[in-house]
Design a protein around this motif. Sequence first.
Motif, mmCIF file in Angstrom:
data_model
loop_
_atom_site.group_PDB
_atom_site.id
_atom_site.type_symbol
_atom_site.label_atom_id
_atom_site.label_comp_id
_atom_site.label_asym_id
_atom_site.label_seq_id
_atom_site.Cartn_x
_atom_site.Cartn_y
_atom_site.Cartn_z
ATOM 1 N N VAL A 121 -86.179 55.317 -124.127
ATOM 2 C CA VAL A 121 -84.846 54.709 -124.177
ATOM 3 C C VAL A 121 -84.757 53.710 -125.341
ATOM 4 C CG1 VAL A 121 -83.168 53.329 -122.872
ATOM 5 C CG2 VAL A 121 -84.610 54.982 -121.677
ATOM 6 N N ARG A 122 -85.850 53.031 -125.607
ATOM 7 C CA ARG A 122 -85.894 52.011 -126.659
ATOM 8 C C ARG A 122 -85.627 52.604 -128.036
ATOM 9 N NH1 ARG A 122 -85.362 49.120 -129.920
ATOM 10 N NH2 ARG A 122 -86.335 47.184 -130.588
ATOM 11 N N PHE A 123 -86.002 53.865 -128.220
ATOM 12 C CA PHE A 123 -85.837 54.511 -129.517
ATOM 13 C C PHE A 123 -84.379 54.799 -129.856
ATOM 14 C CE2 PHE A 123 -90.290 55.023 -129.544
ATOM 15 C CZ PHE A 123 -90.649 55.320 -130.846
ATOM 16 N N ALA A 124 -83.553 54.856 -128.828
ATOM 17 C CA ALA A 124 -82.154 55.177 -129.061
ATOM 18 C C ALA A 124 -81.477 54.093 -129.900
ATOM 19 C CB ALA A 124 -81.426 55.362 -127.727
ATOM 20 N N ARG A 125 -81.969 52.851 -129.758
ATOM 21 C CA ARG A 125 -81.452 51.783 -130.611
ATOM 22 C C ARG A 125 -82.234 51.798 -131.904
ATOM 23 N NH1 ARG A 125 -81.361 45.982 -128.027
ATOM 24 N NH2 ARG A 125 -82.529 45.618 -129.933
ATOM 25 N N GLY A 126 -81.547 51.788 -133.042
ATOM 26 C CA GLY A 126 -82.193 52.061 -134.312
ATOM 27 C C GLY A 126 -83.104 50.978 -134.865
ATOM 28 N N ASP A 127 -83.161 49.818 -134.224
ATOM 29 C CA ASP A 127 -83.814 48.675 -134.866
ATOM 30 C C ASP A 127 -85.312 48.574 -134.592
ATOM 31 O OD1 ASP A 127 -83.466 48.174 -132.213
ATOM 32 O OD2 ASP A 127 -83.139 46.029 -132.464
ATOM 33 N N LEU A 128 -85.899 49.576 -133.924
ATOM 34 C CA LEU A 128 -87.320 49.471 -133.581
ATOM 35 C C LEU A 128 -88.230 49.341 -134.805
ATOM 36 C CD1 LEU A 128 -89.488 49.389 -131.347
ATOM 37 C CD2 LEU A 128 -89.569 51.883 -131.463
ATOM 38 N N PRO A 129 -88.077 50.235 -135.822
ATOM 39 C CA PRO A 129 -88.965 50.095 -136.993
ATOM 40 C C PRO A 129 -88.882 48.714 -137.638
ATOM 41 C CG PRO A 129 -87.849 52.209 -137.052
ATOM 42 C CD PRO A 129 -87.219 51.434 -135.933
ATOM 43 N N ASP A 130 -87.672 48.172 -137.747
ATOM 44 C CA ASP A 130 -87.520 46.833 -138.345
ATOM 45 C C ASP A 130 -88.220 45.783 -137.496
ATOM 46 O OD1 ASP A 130 -86.136 47.563 -140.573
ATOM 47 O OD2 ASP A 130 -84.156 47.290 -139.651
ATOM 48 N N GLN A 131 -88.080 45.923 -136.200
ATOM 49 C CA GLN A 131 -88.698 44.946 -135.315
ATOM 50 C C GLN A 131 -90.226 45.019 -135.391
ATOM 51 O OE1 GLN A 131 -88.529 45.232 -130.949
ATOM 52 N NE2 GLN A 131 -87.261 43.405 -131.107
ATOM 53 N N VAL A 132 -90.738 46.239 -135.479
ATOM 54 C CA VAL A 132 -92.186 46.428 -135.593
ATOM 55 C C VAL A 132 -92.674 45.820 -136.905
ATOM 56 C CG1 VAL A 132 -93.983 48.174 -135.934
ATOM 57 C CG2 VAL A 132 -92.325 48.449 -134.082
ATOM 58 N N ARG A 133 -91.968 46.121 -137.985
ATOM 59 C CA ARG A 133 -92.356 45.601 -139.307
ATOM 60 C C ARG A 133 -92.384 44.079 -139.282
ATOM 61 N NH1 ARG A 133 -88.253 47.306 -142.183
ATOM 62 N NH2 ARG A 133 -88.975 49.448 -142.361
ATOM 63 N N ALA A 134 -91.358 43.478 -138.694
ATOM 64 C CA ALA A 134 -91.270 42.010 -138.639
ATOM 65 C C ALA A 134 -92.407 41.420 -137.807
ATOM 66 C CB ALA A 134 -89.910 41.591 -138.074
ATOM 67 N N ALA A 135 -92.685 42.029 -136.662
ATOM 68 C CA ALA A 135 -93.755 41.500 -135.791
ATOM 69 C C ALA A 135 -95.104 41.561 -136.499
ATOM 70 C CB ALA A 135 -93.797 42.281 -134.477
ATOM 71 N N LEU A 136 -95.358 42.652 -137.203
ATOM 72 C CA LEU A 136 -96.629 42.794 -137.923
ATOM 73 C C LEU A 136 -96.733 41.759 -139.046
ATOM 74 C CD1 LEU A 136 -96.800 46.713 -138.142
ATOM 75 C CD2 LEU A 136 -98.230 45.232 -136.700
ATOM 76 N N ALA A 137 -95.640 41.629 -139.802
ATOM 77 C CA ALA A 137 -95.649 40.710 -140.940
ATOM 78 C C ALA A 137 -95.841 39.266 -140.472
ATOM 79 C CB ALA A 137 -94.357 40.850 -141.744
ATOM 80 N N THR A 138 -95.089 38.864 -139.452
ATOM 81 C CA THR A 138 -95.170 37.494 -138.944
ATOM 82 C C THR A 138 -96.585 37.119 -138.533
ATOM 83 O OG1 THR A 138 -92.945 37.751 -138.067
ATOM 84 C CG2 THR A 138 -94.210 35.887 -137.221
ATOM 85 N N ASN A 139 -97.307 38.103 -137.979
ATOM 86 C CA ASN A 139 -98.628 37.799 -137.439
ATOM 87 C C ASN A 139 -99.782 38.291 -138.312
ATOM 88 O OD1 ASN A 139 -97.912 36.610 -134.661
ATOM 89 N ND2 ASN A 139 -96.671 38.467 -134.762
ATOM 90 N N GLY A 140 -99.443 38.791 -139.486
ATOM 91 C CA GLY A 140 -100.474 39.220 -140.423
ATOM 92 C C GLY A 140 -101.323 40.383 -139.923
ATOM 93 N N ILE A 141 -100.695 41.304 -139.213
ATOM 94 C CA ILE A 141 -101.425 42.461 -138.670
ATOM 95 C C ILE A 141 -101.119 43.699 -139.520
ATOM 96 C CG2 ILE A 141 -101.749 43.934 -136.637
ATOM 97 C CD1 ILE A 141 -102.586 41.031 -136.136
ATOM 98 N N PRO A 142 -102.152 44.401 -140.020
ATOM 99 C CA PRO A 142 -101.916 45.650 -140.749
ATOM 100 C C PRO A 142 -101.327 46.713 -139.812
ATOM 101 C CG PRO A 142 -104.213 44.917 -140.982
ATOM 102 C CD PRO A 142 -103.586 44.062 -139.923
ATOM 103 N N ALA A 143 -100.373 47.487 -140.317
ATOM 104 C CA ALA A 143 -99.704 48.489 -139.482
ATOM 105 C C ALA A 143 -100.692 49.484 -138.879
ATOM 106 C CB ALA A 143 -98.648 49.225 -140.309
ATOM 107 N N ASN A 144 -101.778 49.724 -139.608
ATOM 108 C CA ASN A 144 -102.833 50.637 -139.135
ATOM 109 C C ASN A 144 -103.422 50.239 -137.808
ATOM 110 O OD1 ASN A 144 -103.241 52.703 -140.881
ATOM 111 N ND2 ASN A 144 -104.382 51.423 -142.347
ATOM 112 N N ASP A 145 -103.341 48.949 -137.488
ATOM 113 C CA ASP A 145 -103.974 48.451 -136.270
ATOM 114 C C ASP A 145 -103.046 48.534 -135.056
ATOM 115 O OD1 ASP A 145 -106.038 47.973 -137.936
ATOM 116 O OD2 ASP A 145 -105.824 45.788 -137.991
ATOM 117 N N LEU A 146 -101.841 49.063 -135.262
ATOM 118 C CA LEU A 146 -100.896 49.172 -134.150
ATOM 119 C C LEU A 146 -100.628 50.638 -133.805
ATOM 120 C CD1 LEU A 146 -98.910 47.742 -132.143
ATOM 121 C CD2 LEU A 146 -97.142 48.061 -133.899
#
Length: 278
Positions: A121-146
Amino acid sequence: HFFRRDMNEQAVRRLEMEAALREALDRQEAGCPGEDAPFELHYQPQVRLKPNCLYRVEALIRWTHPRWGAVSPAEFIPLAEECGLIDRLDSWVLQTSVAQLGRWRAAGIPVPGLAVNVSAVRFARGDLPDQVRAALATNGIPANDLTLEITERLMMTEEVGVHDALDALHALGVTLSIDDFGTGYSSLGYLKRYPVGELKIDRSFVKELDIDAANRPLVRAIIQIGEALGLTVVAEGVEREAQHRMLEAEGCAIGQGYLFARPMPAATLVDWLAGEGK
Ligand code: C2E
Ligand code: CA
Ligand code: CA
Ligand code: CA
Protein backbone atom coordinates in the motif's frame (compact mmCIF):
# COMPACT_ATOMS: atom_id res chain seq x y z
CA HIS A 1 -27.90 -15.10 16.76
CA PHE A 2 -24.50 -16.11 18.25
CA PHE A 3 -22.92 -15.46 14.90
CA ARG A 4 -24.35 -11.94 14.81
CA ARG A 5 -23.09 -11.13 18.26
CA ASP A 6 -19.67 -12.41 17.31
CA MET A 7 -19.62 -10.26 14.21
CA ASN A 8 -20.53 -7.24 16.30
CA GLU A 9 -17.77 -7.90 18.78
CA GLN A 10 -15.30 -8.15 15.96
CA ALA A 11 -16.50 -4.93 14.38
CA VAL A 12 -16.31 -3.13 17.72
CA ARG A 13 -12.78 -4.39 18.36
CA ARG A 14 -11.75 -3.22 14.92
CA LEU A 15 -13.12 0.26 15.48
CA GLU A 16 -11.50 0.46 18.90
CA MET A 17 -8.22 -0.74 17.53
CA GLU A 18 -8.30 1.71 14.65
CA ALA A 19 -8.87 4.60 17.06
CA ALA A 20 -6.12 3.35 19.38
CA LEU A 21 -3.70 2.94 16.48
CA ARG A 22 -4.38 6.48 15.28
CA GLU A 23 -3.89 7.87 18.76
CA ALA A 24 -0.67 5.89 19.29
CA LEU A 25 0.74 7.12 15.99
CA ASP A 26 -0.12 10.73 16.85
CA ARG A 27 1.72 10.35 20.14
CA GLN A 28 4.71 8.64 18.59
CA GLU A 29 5.04 11.28 15.88
CA ALA A 30 4.71 14.10 18.41
CA GLY A 31 8.12 12.90 19.64
CA CYS A 32 9.88 11.79 22.82
CA PRO A 33 7.27 9.43 24.28
CA GLY A 34 10.20 7.79 26.13
CA GLU A 35 9.41 4.75 28.26
CA ASP A 36 5.74 4.93 27.36
CA ALA A 37 6.36 4.90 23.61
CA PRO A 38 3.50 3.05 21.97
CA PHE A 39 5.74 1.67 19.24
CA GLU A 40 9.18 0.18 19.39
CA LEU A 41 11.36 -1.56 16.87
CA HIS A 42 12.86 -4.95 17.45
CA TYR A 43 15.68 -6.23 15.29
CA GLN A 44 16.16 -9.84 14.23
CA PRO A 45 19.52 -11.04 12.89
CA GLN A 46 19.78 -12.62 9.46
CA VAL A 47 22.93 -14.72 9.43
CA ARG A 48 25.19 -15.97 6.72
CA LEU A 49 25.23 -19.76 7.03
CA LYS A 50 28.76 -20.37 5.78
CA PRO A 51 30.88 -18.99 7.32
CA ASN A 52 28.57 -18.19 10.18
CA CYS A 53 28.32 -14.41 10.66
CA LEU A 54 25.78 -11.60 10.91
CA TYR A 55 24.51 -10.58 7.49
CA ARG A 56 22.01 -7.88 8.47
CA VAL A 57 19.09 -7.23 10.82
CA GLU A 58 15.39 -6.97 9.99
CA ALA A 59 13.38 -4.26 11.75
CA LEU A 60 10.04 -5.53 13.10
CA ILE A 61 7.54 -3.17 14.69
CA ARG A 62 6.09 -3.77 18.17
CA TRP A 63 3.02 -2.06 19.62
CA THR A 64 2.20 -2.07 23.31
CA HIS A 65 -1.26 -0.82 24.19
CA PRO A 66 -1.83 0.41 27.76
CA ARG A 67 -4.77 -1.97 28.31
CA TRP A 68 -4.35 -4.72 25.71
CA GLY A 69 -0.60 -5.17 26.11
CA ALA A 70 1.38 -6.35 23.11
CA VAL A 71 -0.69 -6.38 19.91
CA SER A 72 0.67 -8.58 17.10
CA PRO A 73 1.75 -6.84 13.89
CA ALA A 74 -0.03 -9.67 12.08
CA GLU A 75 -3.21 -8.07 13.48
CA PHE A 76 -2.53 -4.32 13.35
CA ILE A 77 -0.51 -4.06 10.11
CA PRO A 78 -3.41 -5.29 7.92
CA LEU A 79 -5.72 -2.95 9.83
CA ALA A 80 -3.33 -0.03 9.29
CA GLU A 81 -3.35 -0.87 5.56
CA GLU A 82 -7.13 -0.83 5.45
CA CYS A 83 -7.65 2.37 7.39
CA GLY A 84 -4.98 4.44 5.66
CA LEU A 85 -2.44 4.57 8.49
CA ILE A 86 0.21 2.32 6.98
CA ASP A 87 2.02 5.16 5.18
CA ARG A 88 2.67 6.93 8.47
CA LEU A 89 3.55 3.71 10.27
CA ASP A 90 5.99 2.49 7.62
CA SER A 91 7.53 5.96 7.35
CA TRP A 92 8.16 5.97 11.09
CA VAL A 93 9.73 2.50 10.88
CA LEU A 94 11.98 3.50 7.98
CA GLN A 95 13.18 6.70 9.60
CA THR A 96 13.65 5.19 13.04
CA SER A 97 15.49 2.07 11.88
CA VAL A 98 17.84 3.90 9.50
CA ALA A 99 18.63 6.38 12.29
CA GLN A 100 19.30 3.44 14.62
CA LEU A 101 21.72 1.92 12.11
CA GLY A 102 23.48 5.30 11.97
CA ARG A 103 23.75 5.40 15.78
CA TRP A 104 25.12 1.85 15.96
CA ARG A 105 27.78 2.69 13.45
CA ALA A 106 28.67 5.98 15.10
CA ALA A 107 29.21 3.96 18.30
CA GLY A 108 31.48 1.53 16.44
CA ILE A 109 28.97 -1.33 16.53
CA PRO A 110 29.34 -3.28 13.28
CA VAL A 111 25.82 -3.90 11.99
CA PRO A 112 26.39 -4.76 8.32
CA GLY A 113 22.94 -3.94 6.99
CA LEU A 114 19.26 -3.32 7.64
CA ALA A 115 16.07 -4.78 6.17
CA VAL A 116 12.77 -2.91 6.50
CA ASN A 117 9.30 -4.19 5.63
CA VAL A 118 7.33 -1.93 3.33
CA SER A 119 3.65 -2.53 2.73
CA ALA A 120 2.48 -2.73 -0.88
CA VAL A 121 0.00 0.00 0.00
CA ARG A 122 2.91 2.33 0.80
CA PHE A 123 4.16 2.12 -2.78
CA ALA A 124 0.99 3.64 -4.14
CA ARG A 125 2.15 7.00 -2.81
CA GLY A 126 4.99 8.17 -5.02
CA ASP A 127 7.25 9.67 -2.37
CA LEU A 128 8.88 6.47 -1.08
CA PRO A 129 12.14 6.75 -3.09
CA ASP A 130 12.60 10.36 -1.97
CA GLN A 131 11.94 9.43 1.61
CA VAL A 132 14.41 6.55 1.45
CA ARG A 133 17.06 8.78 -0.14
CA ALA A 134 16.57 11.43 2.55
CA ALA A 135 16.72 8.92 5.43
CA LEU A 136 19.95 7.42 4.09
CA ALA A 137 21.56 10.80 3.48
CA THR A 138 20.60 12.21 6.89
CA ASN A 139 22.17 9.25 8.66
CA GLY A 140 25.14 8.68 6.39
CA ILE A 141 24.07 5.17 5.37
CA PRO A 142 25.10 3.81 1.93
CA ALA A 143 22.06 2.66 -0.07
CA ASN A 144 23.73 -0.74 -0.46
CA ASP A 145 23.22 -1.38 3.23
CA LEU A 146 19.43 -1.05 3.03
CA THR A 147 17.03 -3.78 1.90
CA LEU A 148 13.31 -3.26 1.48
CA GLU A 149 11.18 -6.38 2.00
CA ILE A 150 8.14 -6.30 -0.24
CA THR A 151 5.52 -8.89 -1.15
CA GLU A 152 4.62 -10.60 -4.40
CA ARG A 153 1.30 -8.81 -4.31
CA LEU A 154 3.17 -5.60 -5.10
CA MET A 155 4.92 -7.17 -8.09
CA MET A 156 1.55 -8.13 -9.57
CA THR A 157 0.22 -4.61 -9.73
CA GLU A 158 0.00 -2.89 -13.07
CA GLU A 159 0.29 0.61 -11.65
CA VAL A 160 2.94 2.64 -13.43
CA GLY A 161 3.77 4.57 -10.25
CA VAL A 162 4.75 1.36 -8.51
CA HIS A 163 7.11 0.32 -11.33
CA ASP A 164 8.71 3.75 -11.30
CA ALA A 165 9.20 3.56 -7.54
CA LEU A 166 10.83 0.10 -7.81
CA ASP A 167 13.16 1.36 -10.54
CA ALA A 168 14.03 4.50 -8.60
CA LEU A 169 14.84 2.49 -5.48
CA HIS A 170 16.98 0.11 -7.49
CA ALA A 171 18.77 3.04 -9.11
CA LEU A 172 19.52 4.37 -5.63
CA GLY A 173 21.25 1.09 -4.84
CA VAL A 174 18.69 -0.28 -2.39
CA THR A 175 18.10 -4.08 -2.49
CA LEU A 176 14.54 -5.26 -3.12
CA SER A 177 13.67 -8.53 -1.39
CA ILE A 178 10.56 -10.63 -2.04
CA ASP A 179 9.16 -11.53 1.37
CA ASP A 180 7.13 -14.72 1.87
CA PHE A 181 8.28 -15.93 -1.54
CA GLY A 182 6.14 -18.75 -2.92
CA THR A 183 2.96 -17.91 -1.03
CA GLY A 184 1.55 -15.33 -3.42
CA TYR A 185 0.22 -17.70 -6.11
CA SER A 186 1.74 -15.42 -8.67
CA SER A 187 3.59 -15.97 -11.90
CA LEU A 188 7.36 -15.77 -11.75
CA GLY A 189 7.66 -13.43 -14.72
CA TYR A 190 8.12 -10.39 -12.53
CA LEU A 191 11.47 -11.73 -11.33
CA LYS A 192 13.06 -10.88 -14.65
CA ARG A 193 11.02 -7.75 -15.27
CA TYR A 194 11.78 -5.99 -12.00
CA PRO A 195 15.03 -5.22 -10.23
CA VAL A 196 14.61 -7.84 -7.52
CA GLY A 197 17.80 -8.80 -5.65
CA GLU A 198 16.63 -11.31 -3.07
CA LEU A 199 14.07 -13.99 -2.26
CA LYS A 200 12.91 -14.89 1.23
CA ILE A 201 11.67 -18.47 1.49
CA ASP A 202 8.48 -18.27 3.51
CA ARG A 203 8.40 -19.83 6.95
CA SER A 204 5.65 -22.23 5.88
CA PHE A 205 8.15 -24.08 3.64
CA VAL A 206 10.89 -24.11 6.25
CA LYS A 207 8.57 -25.10 9.10
CA GLU A 208 8.43 -28.84 8.39
CA LEU A 209 11.55 -29.10 6.27
CA ASP A 210 13.04 -31.71 8.60
CA ILE A 211 9.71 -33.46 9.27
CA ASP A 212 7.80 -33.70 5.99
CA ALA A 213 9.94 -34.81 3.03
CA ALA A 214 7.64 -33.01 0.57
CA ASN A 215 9.03 -29.63 1.61
CA ARG A 216 12.60 -30.28 0.61
CA PRO A 217 12.10 -30.28 -3.17
CA LEU A 218 10.15 -27.02 -2.85
CA VAL A 219 12.88 -25.34 -0.88
CA ARG A 220 15.48 -26.73 -3.29
CA ALA A 221 13.54 -25.34 -6.26
CA ILE A 222 13.36 -21.86 -4.72
CA ILE A 223 17.10 -21.90 -4.02
CA GLN A 224 17.73 -22.96 -7.62
CA ILE A 225 15.53 -20.17 -8.98
CA GLY A 226 17.58 -17.77 -6.89
CA GLU A 227 20.86 -19.19 -8.17
CA ALA A 228 19.72 -19.14 -11.79
CA LEU A 229 18.72 -15.48 -11.55
CA GLY A 230 21.61 -14.35 -9.39
CA LEU A 231 19.43 -13.58 -6.36
CA THR A 232 20.38 -13.93 -2.71
CA VAL A 233 18.15 -16.45 -0.92
CA VAL A 234 17.16 -16.01 2.73
CA ALA A 235 15.29 -18.73 4.64
CA GLU A 236 13.03 -17.46 7.41
CA GLY A 237 11.64 -19.31 10.43
CA VAL A 238 14.69 -21.50 11.06
CA GLU A 239 14.03 -22.97 14.49
CA ARG A 240 15.94 -26.26 14.59
CA GLU A 241 19.46 -27.40 13.87
CA ALA A 242 18.12 -30.05 11.45
CA GLN A 243 16.49 -27.33 9.29
CA HIS A 244 19.71 -25.33 9.42
CA ARG A 245 21.77 -28.31 8.19
CA MET A 246 19.37 -29.05 5.32
CA LEU A 247 19.29 -25.42 4.19
CA GLU A 248 23.06 -25.32 4.24
CA ALA A 249 23.25 -28.59 2.28
CA GLU A 250 20.87 -27.14 -0.33
CA GLY A 251 23.10 -24.11 -0.73
CA CYS A 252 20.91 -21.50 0.96
CA ALA A 253 23.09 -18.49 1.76
CA ILE A 254 21.25 -16.76 4.61
CA GLY A 255 19.08 -17.91 7.49
CA GLN A 256 16.79 -16.14 9.96
CA GLY A 257 14.88 -17.60 12.86
CA TYR A 258 14.67 -18.38 16.54
CA LEU A 259 17.57 -20.88 16.19
CA PHE A 260 19.91 -17.96 15.59
CA ALA A 261 18.12 -15.18 17.48
CA ARG A 262 14.69 -13.77 18.23
CA PRO A 263 13.76 -10.23 17.32
CA MET A 264 15.14 -8.01 20.12
CA PRO A 265 15.36 -4.36 21.18
CA ALA A 266 18.28 -2.32 19.83
CA ALA A 267 20.14 -2.40 23.15
CA THR A 268 19.86 -6.19 23.44
CA LEU A 269 21.21 -6.61 19.92
CA VAL A 270 24.39 -4.89 21.03
CA ASP A 271 24.83 -7.52 23.79
CA TRP A 272 24.02 -10.30 21.34
CA LEU A 273 26.66 -9.01 18.93
CA ALA A 274 29.23 -8.83 21.70
CA GLY A 275 28.51 -12.45 22.61
CA GLU A 276 27.29 -15.10 20.25
CA GLY A 277 26.74 -12.84 17.26
CA LYS A 278 30.43 -12.15 16.62
P1 C2E B 1 7.48 -11.08 8.21
O1 C2E B 1 8.02 -9.88 7.54
O2 C2E B 1 7.39 -12.34 7.41
O3 C2E B 1 8.36 -11.26 9.51
C1 C2E B 1 8.73 -12.50 10.06
C2 C2E B 1 7.87 -12.84 11.26
O4 C2E B 1 8.25 -14.13 11.73
C3 C2E B 1 8.06 -11.90 12.43
O5 C2E B 1 6.80 -11.84 13.10
C4 C2E B 1 9.09 -12.63 13.28
O6 C2E B 1 9.07 -12.25 14.64
C5 C2E B 1 8.66 -14.06 13.09
N1 C2E B 1 9.73 -15.02 13.24
C6 C2E B 1 11.06 -14.85 13.05
N2 C2E B 1 11.74 -15.99 13.25
C7 C2E B 1 10.82 -16.94 13.57
C8 C2E B 1 10.92 -18.34 13.90
O7 C2E B 1 11.97 -18.96 13.91
N3 C2E B 1 9.73 -18.98 14.16
C9 C2E B 1 8.54 -18.34 14.15
N4 C2E B 1 7.45 -19.03 14.44
N5 C2E B 1 8.42 -17.02 13.84
C10 C2E B 1 9.56 -16.32 13.56
P2 C2E B 1 6.18 -10.46 13.60
O8 C2E B 1 7.28 -9.58 14.12
O9 C2E B 1 5.05 -10.80 14.49
O10 C2E B 1 5.65 -9.78 12.29
C11 C2E B 1 4.59 -10.33 11.55
C12 C2E B 1 4.44 -9.66 10.22
O11 C2E B 1 4.02 -8.30 10.39
C13 C2E B 1 5.75 -9.57 9.43
O12 C2E B 1 5.99 -10.80 8.78
C14 C2E B 1 5.44 -8.44 8.48
O13 C2E B 1 4.66 -8.90 7.40
C15 C2E B 1 4.57 -7.54 9.34
N6 C2E B 1 5.41 -6.44 9.88
C16 C2E B 1 6.18 -6.40 10.99
N7 C2E B 1 6.78 -5.19 11.14
C17 C2E B 1 6.37 -4.44 10.07
C18 C2E B 1 6.64 -3.09 9.63
O14 C2E B 1 7.40 -2.32 10.23
N8 C2E B 1 6.01 -2.68 8.48
C19 C2E B 1 5.18 -3.52 7.78
N9 C2E B 1 4.58 -3.03 6.65
N10 C2E B 1 4.92 -4.78 8.14
C20 C2E B 1 5.51 -5.25 9.28
CA1 CA C 1 9.81 -9.42 6.41
CA1 CA D 1 8.49 -13.16 5.68
CA1 CA E 1 5.39 -13.71 6.83
